[in-house]
Scaffold this motif. Sequence first.
Motif, PDB file in Angstrom:
ATOM      1  N   PHE A 114       0.816  -1.205   0.000  1.00  0.00           N
ATOM      2  CA  PHE A 114       0.000   0.000   0.000  1.00  0.00           C
ATOM      3  C   PHE A 114       0.859   1.268   0.000  1.00  0.00           C
ATOM      4  O   PHE A 114       0.421   2.325   0.428  1.00  0.00           O
ATOM      5  N   GLY A 115       2.108   1.156  -0.469  1.00  0.00           N
ATOM      6  CA  GLY A 115       2.961   2.334  -0.593  1.00  0.00           C
ATOM      7  C   GLY A 115       3.712   2.632   0.687  1.00  0.00           C
ATOM      8  O   GLY A 115       4.924   2.425   0.763  1.00  0.00           O
ATOM      9  N   ASP A 116       2.982   3.048   1.723  1.00  0.00           N
ATOM     10  CA  ASP A 116       3.634   3.377   3.000  1.00  0.00           C
ATOM     11  C   ASP A 116       3.700   2.189   3.942  1.00  0.00           C
ATOM     12  O   ASP A 116       4.240   2.289   5.047  1.00  0.00           O
ATOM     13  N   ARG A 117       3.133   1.045   3.519  1.00  0.00           N
ATOM     14  CA  ARG A 117       3.146  -0.137   4.397  1.00  0.00           C
ATOM     15  C   ARG A 117       2.798  -1.388   3.600  1.00  0.00           C
ATOM     16  O   ARG A 117       2.178  -1.292   2.529  1.00  0.00           O
ATOM     17  N   LEU A 118       3.190  -2.527   4.144  1.00  0.00           N
ATOM     18  CA  LEU A 118       2.752  -3.816   3.586  1.00  0.00           C
ATOM     19  C   LEU A 118       1.549  -4.285   4.384  1.00  0.00           C
ATOM     20  O   LEU A 118       1.517  -4.152   5.612  1.00  0.00           O
ATOM     21  N   PHE A 119       0.559  -4.837   3.685  1.00  0.00           N
ATOM     22  CA  PHE A 119      -0.641  -5.362   4.328  1.00  0.00           C
ATOM     23  C   PHE A 119      -0.655  -6.872   4.125  1.00  0.00           C
ATOM     24  O   PHE A 119      -0.483  -7.353   3.015  1.00  0.00           O
ATOM     25  N   VAL A 179      -4.598  -3.727  -5.522  1.00  0.00           N
ATOM     26  CA  VAL A 179      -5.221  -3.348  -4.253  1.00  0.00           C
ATOM     27  C   VAL A 179      -5.549  -1.858  -4.286  1.00  0.00           C
ATOM     28  O   VAL A 179      -4.954  -1.102  -5.067  1.00  0.00           O
ATOM     29  N   ALA A 180      -6.508  -1.433  -3.448  1.00  0.00           N
ATOM     30  CA  ALA A 180      -6.925  -0.037  -3.409  1.00  0.00           C
ATOM     31  C   ALA A 180      -7.506   0.284  -2.040  1.00  0.00           C
ATOM     32  O   ALA A 180      -7.989  -0.612  -1.344  1.00  0.00           O
ATOM     33  N   GLN A 181      -7.424   1.557  -1.649  1.00  0.00           N
ATOM     34  CA  GLN A 181      -8.121   2.044  -0.449  1.00  0.00           C
ATOM     35  C   GLN A 181      -9.361   2.768  -0.933  1.00  0.00           C
ATOM     36  O   GLN A 181      -9.254   3.773  -1.629  1.00  0.00           O
ATOM     37  N   VAL A 182     -10.512   2.258  -0.544  1.00  0.00           N
ATOM     38  CA  VAL A 182     -11.771   2.747  -1.106  1.00  0.00           C
ATOM     39  C   VAL A 182     -12.803   2.837   0.019  1.00  0.00           C
ATOM     40  O   VAL A 182     -12.840   1.975   0.894  1.00  0.00           O
ATOM     41  N   THR A 183     -13.628   3.876  -0.021  1.00  0.00           N
ATOM     42  CA  THR A 183     -14.750   3.956   0.913  1.00  0.00           C
ATOM     43  C   THR A 183     -15.957   3.278   0.275  1.00  0.00           C
ATOM     44  O   THR A 183     -16.358   3.623  -0.838  1.00  0.00           O
ATOM     45  N   ILE A 184     -16.492   2.268   0.972  1.00  0.00           N
ATOM     46  CA  ILE A 184     -17.651   1.530   0.460  1.00  0.00           C
ATOM     47  C   ILE A 184     -18.751   1.593   1.511  1.00  0.00           C
ATOM     48  O   ILE A 184     -18.520   1.216   2.661  1.00  0.00           O
ATOM     49  N   ALA A 185     -19.905   2.069   1.112  1.00  0.00           N
ATOM     50  CA  ALA A 185     -21.043   2.204   2.034  1.00  0.00           C
ATOM     51  C   ALA A 185     -20.616   2.927   3.313  1.00  0.00           C
ATOM     52  O   ALA A 185     -21.023   2.558   4.410  1.00  0.00           O
ATOM     53  N   LEU A 190      -9.870  -1.625   2.666  1.00  0.00           N
ATOM     54  CA  LEU A 190      -8.717  -2.044   1.877  1.00  0.00           C
ATOM     55  C   LEU A 190      -9.205  -3.187   0.996  1.00  0.00           C
ATOM     56  O   LEU A 190      -9.668  -4.209   1.500  1.00  0.00           O
ATOM     57  N   VAL A 191      -9.117  -2.962  -0.313  1.00  0.00           N
ATOM     58  CA  VAL A 191      -9.715  -3.916  -1.251  1.00  0.00           C
ATOM     59  C   VAL A 191      -8.634  -4.531  -2.118  1.00  0.00           C
ATOM     60  O   VAL A 191      -7.731  -3.828  -2.595  1.00  0.00           O
ATOM     61  N   SER A 192      -8.711  -5.828  -2.344  1.00  0.00           N
ATOM     62  CA  SER A 192      -7.866  -6.474  -3.350  1.00  0.00           C
ATOM     63  C   SER A 192      -8.777  -7.171  -4.357  1.00  0.00           C
ATOM     64  O   SER A 192      -9.871  -7.622  -3.997  1.00  0.00           O
ATOM     65  N   ARG A 193      -8.336  -7.199  -5.623  1.00  0.00           N
ATOM     66  CA  ARG A 193      -9.118  -7.950  -6.611  1.00  0.00           C
ATOM     67  C   ARG A 193      -8.518  -9.350  -6.670  1.00  0.00           C
ATOM     68  O   ARG A 193      -7.609  -9.628  -7.463  1.00  0.00           O
TER      69      ARG A 193
END
Lengths: 373, 125
Positions: A114-119, A179-185, A190-193
């Motif tokens: 995620f750029g600044d960290r590993l998830f 992966v992406a950081q996304v606001t859902i509902a 943190l989302v991965s496809r």
Amino acid sequence: MADSTDHPGETLLETPLGALHRELGGRMVPFAGYAMPVQYPLGILGEHLHCRAAAGLFDVSHMGQAELVGANAAAALEALTPADVAGLKPMRQRYALLTTEAGGIFDDVMVANFGDRLFLVVNASRKHEDFARIEASLPPGVRLNRLPDRALLALQGPGAAAAIAPLAPALAAMKFMDVAQVTIAGAPCLVSRSGYTGEDGYEISVPADQAATLARALLALPGVAPVGLGARDSLRLEAGLCLYGNDIDETTSPVEAALVWSIGKRRRLEWNFPGAERVREELANGTQRLRVGIRPEGRQPARGHTAVHVPGGEQVGEITSGGFGPSLGGPMAMGYVARAHAADNSPLELMVRGKPLAARVAAMPFVANRYAR
Amino acid sequence: MAELKFSKDHEWVTMDGVVATIGITDHAQQALGDVVFVELPELGREVKAGEACAVVESVKAASDVYAPISGRVVEVNAALTDNPGTINSDPAGEGWFFRLEPSAPAELAELMDDAAYHRFVEESA
């Protein structure tokens, strides 16, 4: 009729979706210390087929989540895995094995940059061991933050992307393993496809206190139905994916497990990961046994721990996962066999309840993957 | 229709003249889930009450089916081989497993009647 799913006296943990599972009619069973839905009223067969036809929502909140922070986080993780972590591009995810000094598999994990960290997402049954092992090996300046207050949902199936698009339009542009950081509902996710079914779909990490709201929003989408652990297992086996503890463990090496593709090219020049000596030797000289797909002839399934023989002869291996593939329309298995019998179409006999069952080595996946590449 | 009797292993039995028909209960098929394979006993096999003599496999797992009474297997429901899902859709009818000529008919009296079986299921839930 004998029932073998009881584990009386065990105190089970709950995921943030425990109440929702019961409301949906989930049949709760113990799994890796958690009460988890093995199926809902639709049943394993129906849930499996629904996931392949439309979209299924899975609660996988029992899995371990953590982030690795610090300038040298990638190098620190490479001390425990043969995967190329340093070369993982920002907003990309990779499958990685944690290996033992003896060259066995300590766990299989997903690593996202995620750029600044590993998830990290690790197996439920191994999370405490994994996190302790990682923490014990970290150099100064790198920190492991366990994330027990996050739930994990998986939305899987050919209809997953279209279903979730109205809630989070940004997800449509993601490719497999992005992966992406996304606001859902309203929830920061943190989302991965990616996933564990062989289908297109997403895994969504969400704060635990917003998980039920998000799950309800996803279940309200057209074509989305809840899917339990039973169908999760038949889906992953059709997709040829390993289950830690069944198909891989500390006794199996990455080469025996046919997971060499997860070893980075650079790492195969450096040989500086745990167990490198065994992996290097096995790559050079071959292994005694290999993980292969196995298809029994006829309709009878062969389960884990079934002995594998050459027809009319000696034992040459053992099944590690086996069952019935609802989309395949027949039985399927994976297991380890002696290298001389590991080529596709090699004839085998499976000893099921004392009787030989004809089978052949078969290519995996049993059902073609449909990732959004 | 003849009276159904039930075992604690969730089989049902019904007598038709001198032949007993055996299957698994609705409760059992629900607990199993979708049946994908069935292994039936060999014709002529002598079985004892409580002996495992058939296997039913769901997507998830394999389970034994026990003979609720002793006897000789005189018929099996071969239609289940191609359509094992009948065990889910009609467990007490078309989903029967096998027929026995009982060797100790008195054993039937030791099985539960409908009301007792329902109590047994509720108590073990």
